[in-house]
Write a protein that holds these residues in place. Structure first.
Motif, PDB file in Angstrom:
ATOM      1  N   SER A 142       1.608  -3.955 -10.125  1.00 33.40           N
ATOM      2  CA  SER A 142       1.535  -2.232 -10.147  1.00 33.40           C
ATOM      3  C   SER A 142       0.600  -1.297 -10.116  1.00 33.40           C
ATOM      4  O   SER A 142       0.498   0.089  -9.726  1.00 33.40           O
ATOM      5  N   THR A 143      -1.316  -2.317  -9.989  1.00 33.12           N
ATOM      6  CA  THR A 143      -1.843  -1.372 -10.019  1.00 33.12           C
ATOM      7  C   THR A 143      -2.189  -1.655  -8.618  1.00 33.12           C
ATOM      8  O   THR A 143      -3.368  -0.459  -8.709  1.00 33.12           O
ATOM      9  N   ALA A 144      -1.444  -2.517  -7.364  1.00 33.39           N
ATOM     10  CA  ALA A 144      -1.509  -2.142  -6.507  1.00 33.39           C
ATOM     11  C   ALA A 144      -1.162  -0.494  -5.680  1.00 33.39           C
ATOM     12  O   ALA A 144      -1.612  -0.064  -4.794  1.00 33.39           O
ATOM     13  N   LEU A 145      -0.182  -0.021  -6.428  1.00 33.75           N
ATOM     14  CA  LEU A 145       0.026   1.772  -6.451  1.00 33.75           C
ATOM     15  C   LEU A 145      -0.789   1.955  -6.380  1.00 33.75           C
ATOM     16  O   LEU A 145      -1.380   2.629  -7.026  1.00 33.75           O
ATOM     17  N   ASP A 146      -0.408   3.392  -4.876  1.00 30.06           N
ATOM     18  CA  ASP A 146      -1.404   4.660  -4.894  1.00 30.06           C
ATOM     19  C   ASP A 146      -0.158   5.293  -5.501  1.00 30.06           C
ATOM     20  O   ASP A 146      -0.186   5.797  -4.850  1.00 30.06           O
ATOM     21  N   ARG A 147      -0.692   5.229  -7.228  1.00 32.22           N
ATOM     22  CA  ARG A 147       0.427   7.121  -7.373  1.00 32.22           C
ATOM     23  C   ARG A 147      -0.944   8.190  -7.025  1.00 32.22           C
ATOM     24  O   ARG A 147       0.169   9.624  -7.417  1.00 32.22           O
ATOM     25  N   VAL A 148      -1.988   8.580  -6.936  1.00 34.28           N
ATOM     26  CA  VAL A 148      -2.099   9.874  -6.230  1.00 34.28           C
ATOM     27  C   VAL A 148      -1.484   9.740  -4.763  1.00 34.28           C
ATOM     28  O   VAL A 148      -0.714  10.850  -4.276  1.00 34.28           O
ATOM     29  N   ASP A 149      -1.370   9.330  -3.845  1.00 35.94           N
ATOM     30  CA  ASP A 149      -0.638   9.289  -2.265  1.00 35.94           C
ATOM     31  C   ASP A 149       0.643   8.682  -2.054  1.00 35.94           C
ATOM     32  O   ASP A 149       0.914   9.053  -1.125  1.00 35.94           O
ATOM     33  N   GLY A 150       0.569   8.153  -3.170  1.00 35.56           N
ATOM     34  CA  GLY A 150       1.725   7.347  -2.509  1.00 35.56           C
ATOM     35  C   GLY A 150       2.942   7.829  -2.976  1.00 35.56           C
ATOM     36  O   GLY A 150       4.674   7.724  -2.156  1.00 35.56           O
ATOM     37  N   GLY A 151       3.310   9.157  -3.886  1.00 39.83           N
ATOM     38  CA  GLY A 151       4.283  10.102  -3.576  1.00 39.83           C
ATOM     39  C   GLY A 151       5.610   9.690  -5.013  1.00 39.83           C
ATOM     40  O   GLY A 151       5.034   8.351  -5.641  1.00 39.83           O
ATOM     41  N   GLU A 152       6.608  10.599  -4.080  1.00 38.82           N
ATOM     42  CA  GLU A 152       8.106   9.549  -4.786  1.00 38.82           C
ATOM     43  C   GLU A 152       8.017   8.006  -4.897  1.00 38.82           C
ATOM     44  O   GLU A 152       8.349   7.167  -5.796  1.00 38.82           O
ATOM     45  N   LEU A 153       7.963   7.238  -3.729  1.00 38.16           N
ATOM     46  CA  LEU A 153       7.710   5.873  -3.788  1.00 38.16           C
ATOM     47  C   LEU A 153       7.069   5.107  -4.699  1.00 38.16           C
ATOM     48  O   LEU A 153       7.498   4.086  -5.781  1.00 38.16           O
ATOM     49  N   ALA A 154       5.994   5.400  -4.355  1.00 37.06           N
ATOM     50  CA  ALA A 154       5.199   4.794  -5.333  1.00 37.06           C
ATOM     51  C   ALA A 154       5.440   5.042  -6.887  1.00 37.06           C
ATOM     52  O   ALA A 154       5.388   3.635  -8.146  1.00 37.06           O
ATOM     53  N   SER A 155       6.035   5.962  -7.089  1.00 39.01           N
ATOM     54  CA  SER A 155       6.601   6.430  -9.044  1.00 39.01           C
ATOM     55  C   SER A 155       8.099   5.945  -9.210  1.00 39.01           C
ATOM     56  O   SER A 155       7.982   5.316 -10.424  1.00 39.01           O
ATOM     57  N   ASN A 156       9.262   5.819  -8.460  1.00 42.85           N
ATOM     58  CA  ASN A 156       9.811   4.726  -8.567  1.00 42.85           C
ATOM     59  C   ASN A 156       9.186   3.869  -8.584  1.00 42.85           C
ATOM     60  O   ASN A 156      10.730   2.521  -9.341  1.00 42.85           O
TER      61      ASN A 156
END
Length: 151
Positions: A73-87
């Protein structure tokens, strides 16, 4: 001259080995290991629960939760990761909730559900490396979105 076997010393060497390998591993492989760790921990928890080993079950679920929360979870790029990171973030949150409930209720079906949700993501992640070049290795597309370039 030589001292007896010391578990404390052995643990120190093991910890150093793990820390050293973490610095030489690529990010893709690290995420693969995190997925593998989650799946193995859940399998261990299921086995412990079947044996009636409450402490083993709790420890294994705790390990799976830590990997999801502190690793994936902490490895996700929630800023630039877009819909994939959000999902993926939503999936990890759901899996965390289900594992906590599975632990409290001794519910093997919930643990199986989490495994069935994580397994295809882990397989897909491993296929990225096998079938293509990761976006970091390829020129950025005009859209600015991450891309896979077939090898």
């Amino acid at each position: 001259m030589f001292s007896a076997y010391s578990p404390r010393a052995a643990n120190a060497y093991q910890r150093i080995n793990i820390e050293t390998s973490m610095h030489t591993i690529d990010q893709h492989q690290l995420v693969s290991l995190l997925y593998e760790g989650v799946l193995n921990s859940i399998a261990t928890a299921r086995g412990a629960m079947a044996r009636g080993d409450v402490v083993g079950k709790v420890n294994a679920i705790s390990k799976a939760l830590r990997i999801i929360e502190e690793g994936l979870s902490t490895a996700l790029d929630r800023v630039d990761g877009g819909e994939l990171a959000s999902n993926l973030g939503a999936l990890y949150d759901y899996c965390t909730q289900r594992l906590i409930l599975a632990n409290a209720r001794n519910d093997d079906a919930m643990m199986q559900e989490v495994m069935k949700l994580i397994e295809p993501v882990a397989q897909g992640w491993n296929e990225i490396k096998k079938n293509g070049v990761l976006a970091a290795d390829a020129p950025a597309p005009a859209s600015g979105q991450p891309a896979l370039v077939e090898a």
